[in-house]
Design an enzyme around this catalytic site. Structure first.
Site, PDB file in Angstrom:
ATOM      1  CG  ASP A 111       7.572   0.395  -8.732  1.00  0.00           C
ATOM      2  OD1 ASP A 111       6.963   1.459  -8.488  1.00  0.00           O
ATOM      3  OD2 ASP A 111       7.437  -0.241  -9.789  1.00  0.00           O
ATOM      4  CG  ASP A 131       6.916   2.316 -12.809  1.00  0.00           C
ATOM      5  OD1 ASP A 131       6.740   1.382 -11.994  1.00  0.00           O
ATOM      6  OD2 ASP A 131       6.091   3.247 -12.931  1.00  0.00           O
TER       7      ASP A 131
HETATM    8  C1  BDR Z   1       0.916   2.424  -9.959  1.00  0.00           C
HETATM    9  O1  BDR Z   1       1.477   3.622 -10.472  1.00  0.00           O
HETATM   10  C2  BDR Z   1       2.625   3.980  -9.743  1.00  0.00           C
HETATM   11  O2  BDR Z   1       2.436   5.215  -9.115  1.00  0.00           O
HETATM   12  C3  BDR Z   1       2.851   2.921  -8.716  1.00  0.00           C
HETATM   13  O3  BDR Z   1       4.241   2.574  -8.675  1.00  0.00           O
HETATM   14  C4  BDR Z   1       2.005   1.767  -9.149  1.00  0.00           C
HETATM   15  O4  BDR Z   1       2.705   0.872  -9.987  1.00  0.00           O
HETATM   16  C5  BDR Z   1      -0.332   2.726  -9.194  1.00  0.00           C
HETATM   17  O5  BDR Z   1      -1.302   3.302 -10.022  1.00  0.00           O
HETATM   18 CA    CA Z   2       5.176   0.968 -10.146  1.00  0.00          CA
END
Ligand code: BDR
Ligand code: CA
Length: 312
Positions: A14, A9
């Site tokens: 990421d 996402d």
């Molecule tokens: C996850 O949630 C998103 O904020 C980050 O990309 C990570 O995948 C962490 O809780």
């Molecule tokens: Ca993520």
């Protein structure tokens, strides 16, 4: 050479995780698939394209689920920025996403490769992967392994006291993943604090370097401010990069335990909580294990290897 598909996402952390796999010499990233999470699907897809481009790779990007299975979308622009990448006007990607849906891409690719060859790294909510499992479980079982950044691990949640973002967005999909029978390693958000964070001077240093390093320094600007506002200090957390380090390097892991995980999907106050039953005690200790949960990492080694790939 190991073969990865990365489901993302794409927000700031990421991007770090994707970069690590793209720059690794022991992994071929066959494709990136996207899912609604940190930001809506179209932005996540754009950010995935940008990340591949900044790493000078033509990795194909496939759009997946645009909303959770049953609930409205829930995103984290307050943390990652409106664009998911720190609102720093980063590059305009020249590439486009593929026409094929991510679910079809994953299933067709698994059929085209020998069984037990492809590994999946999940960096976002489980919706796209749950759809693939629901569509064709047998084909998904051709996966060698799934690494999932999800759950609070053995610490508190980051959305509610008990729920971590990726599971909270779509707990029903996470439940499908946990019941899929596919070998699964879970990397919780408890592992991304302490020595694993990027500190302000480390981020600032990136801003003085080449195009790639500046991109990765800039994309953390919003979350640096957000962490400061939350009293966590002027830092950036990289849960997805930590998860990718576990997928890439066995020697990063200092502890792990086989467990039975149960995902709560019914009551609003505990929606998205994953209860981790360890084998060393409790009523459910003899229940079939459905995941290996990482209990510790060598954070210094994680940072060292991350920096090597970032400075490449
Ligand atoms: C996850 O949630 C998103 O904020 C980050 O990309 C990570 O995948 C962490 O809780
Ligand atoms: Ca993520």
């Amino acid at each position: 050479m190991r073969k990865f598909i990365i489901d993302t996402d794409t927000g700031s952390d990421d991007a770090y995780a994707i970069m690590m796999a793209l720059e690794s010499e022991s992994v071929e990233v066959l494709g990136l698939t996207t899912v609604s999470g940190n930001v809506p699907l179209e932005k996540a897809t754009r950010n995935a394209l940008m990340t591949a481009e900044i790493c000078k790779k033509n990795t194909p990007v496939y759009r997946g689920a645009s909303k959770p299975l049953y609930r409205p979308a829930f995103s984290a622009e307050d943390f990652h920025g409106n664009d998911g990448m720190g609102d720093m006007n980063l590059i305009n990607p020249s590439g486009k996403s593929e026409e094929k849906h991510a679910v079809d891409y994953i299933l067709e690719t698994l059929k085209a490769y020998p069984e037990n060859e492809i590994e999946l790294v999940m960096l976002g909510p489980a919706t796209t992967i749950a759809l693939a499992i629901l569509k064709d479980t047998d084909t998904m079982r051709r996966l060698r392994h799934i690494y999932s950044m999800g759950t609070a691990g053995f610490g508190p949640g980051n959305v509610t006291p008990v729920a971590e973002f990726n599971v909270y967005v779509d707990a029903e999909s996470y439940d499908v993943l946990l019941n899929s029978g596919i070998p699964l390693t879970i990397i919780g958000c408890d592992l991304c604090f302490g020595d694993a964070v990027l500190k302000s001077p480390e981020i600032d240093r990136l801003l003085t370097m080449g195009e790639k390093q500046r991109f990765f320094g800039k994309c953390l600007q919003r979350q640096k401010t957000s962490n400061m506002e939350k009293g966590r200090g002027c830092i950036a957390t990289l849960p997805d990069a930590v998860a990718m380090s576990v997928a890439l390097w066995d020697d990063i892991v200092t502890g792990s335990t086989p467990v039975f995980c149960y995902c709560r999907t019914r009551e609003e106050p505990d929606y998205g909580q994953v209860i981790i039953h360890r084998q060393d005690g409790g009523l459910y200790k003899d229940k079939a294990k459905n995941a290996e949960v990482i209990t510790g990492i060598n954070a210094a080694l994680f940072k060292k290897r991350l920096m090597e790939l970032l400075l490449k």
